[in-house]
Design an enzyme around this catalytic site. Structure first.
Site, mmCIF file in Angstrom:
data_model
loop_
_atom_site.group_PDB
_atom_site.id
_atom_site.type_symbol
_atom_site.label_atom_id
_atom_site.label_comp_id
_atom_site.label_asym_id
_atom_site.label_seq_id
_atom_site.Cartn_x
_atom_site.Cartn_y
_atom_site.Cartn_z
ATOM 1 C CE LYS A 257 -3.903 -2.050 2.023
ATOM 2 N NZ LYS A 257 -5.349 -2.163 3.518
ATOM 3 N N GLY B 69 7.842 -0.589 11.393
ATOM 4 C CA GLY B 69 7.074 0.557 11.813
ATOM 5 C C GLY B 69 7.692 1.271 12.789
#
Length: 399
Positions: A200, A376
């Site tokens: 994404k 992350g």
């Protein structure tokens, strides 16, 4: 900005609470399949052992909802025992009677591992009361868990309020990660090429925007490439597209032109109608994706194009796979790129998470200059953010 290092603390003979990141992958039998995160913590643990400390280690594993034997840290205790060649005392709980009793009886040079922090609701809620209980397990607090430092959790952020600046600091791994990314983004050896993949655009949008002014070239692959191709008016079939980000993709393309950054998109794909091992596949150019088919890997021409683009690179930052690498049929593009990057003489930085898993599967992990332990967290550093776990360790009057 000065982050206090473990070396600046007067640790000798005291008790130390170390927040580690032992969130390691395991198979269905509870065997650890990759212990890189455990091995990465050893330098800090050994430093505390050398200073005759009582050591309490804490980590989470997975995302349990309350106590769940499947997420116990017992396999981690076993692996630590093997790596450190010394006994690891395993607590049956986190802040309960067993952990407290074992801590009271802990001697200098001994190591106590608490159970999975996420067995307690207070951990993810950044609960100050839970953090206060944790702070009783050490006179000093050391954060060496880069992989969770982007989360304001009790063992990462709230706990730091119970220590003054002379009693909290960063472990060797955390410092190494921050310094590496800081240097990479501020003073890279050029040409600096970013390879960005994953499914994404939304998860990488801020990183793309922050990276553009810093790099000389940007290579975009994986599922996110289809949002860019659709923005350019191409037919992408049933491939993954984020329609609400088409304008953002166009803005990135325009910004790259303005900055003189060479932006590369895939020119061919491996496509199929369904996402399964036995599905028929086709190799097509980006102009020929059939309706009803989806792209699941970059094709051989794109691999060649990306290799050409990387040929003169002196610094390579890679974050995100080029396809669905977990399935052999759609792993080839990612693996070939991994082999090429591994053979390059550039400084090669791998941004944790899926990309770290991918280079390990490809057998290239030993050839990379630096593999981040946090997907992350490394992404947020690339976005230019200050991580909550790091902000809590910054010393005001530092240099």
């Amino acid at each position: 900005m000065h982050i206090k290092s473990i070396k600046e603390l007067e640790l000798s003979g005291s008790s130390v609470f170390i927040r580690c990141d032992f969130n390691v992958p395991m198979d269905e039998f509870g065997n650890i399949t990759d212990d890189r995160r455990i091995r990465s913590a050893l330098q800090t643990i050994r430093y505390c052992l050398d200073h005759d400390c009582k050591i309490v280690l804490a980590s989470h594993l997975g995302r349990p909802k309350g106590y769940d034997e499947k997420y116990s840290l017992k396999p981690v205790a076993k692996r630590l025992h093997t790596l450190l060649k010394q006994d690891i005392i395993m607590a049956k709980d986190v802040i309960g009677e067993d952990a407290k009793k074992k801590y009271e009886n802990l001697k200098n040079g001994e190591i106590l591992l608490l159970e999975n922090l996420r067995f307690e609701k207070g951990e993810t809620k950044n609960d100050p009361e839970f953090a206060k209980e944790l702070s009783k397990f050490g006179e000093f607090y050391i954060n060496d868990a880069f992989g969770v430092s982007h989360r304001a959790h009790a063992s990462v952020e709230a706990i730091t309020h119970y220590y003054d600046q002379d009693h909290k600091g960063a472990g060797f791994l955390l410092l190494k990660e921050i310094q590496f990314f800081h240097h990479l983004l501020k003073r890279p050896t050029r040409p600096f090429v970013a390879v960005v993949g994953g499914s994404k655009v939304s998860s990488k949008l801020k990183a793309l925007i922050n990276l553009l002014p810093k790099v000389d070239k940007m290579l975009i692959g994986g599922g996110m490439a289809f949002t860019f191709l659709k923005a350019l008016g191409e037919e992408v079939g049933n491939s993954i597209v984020e329609d609400d980000l088409i304008q953002d993709a166009l803005n990135i393309i325009d910004e790259a032109k303005k900055l003189g950054v060479k932006l590369y998109l895939p020119v061919d794909f491996v496509v199929s109608q369904t996402f399964s091992e036995d599905t028929p596949i086709k190799y097509v150019t980006y102009k020929e994706i059939p309706k009803g088919w989806m792209g699941l890997d970059i094709g051989p021409a794109t691999v060649r194009l990306f290799r050409e683009a990387l040929n003169d690179a002196q610094t390579i930052l890679w974050n995100g796979p080029m396809g669905v690498y977990e399935m052999d049929k759609f792993a080839r593009g990612s693996f070939q790129l991994s082999h090429f990057i591994a053979q390059s003489y550039a400084t090669k930085v791998i941004g944790g998470g899926d990309t770290a898993d991918l280079v390990q599967r490809a057998g290239d992990d030993e050839e990379m200059t630096f593999i981040s332990t946090g997907g992350g967290a490394s992404l947020e550093l690339i976005e230019g953010k200050t991580l909550p776990g790091v902000a809590a360790l910054i010393v005001e009057n530092g240099d």
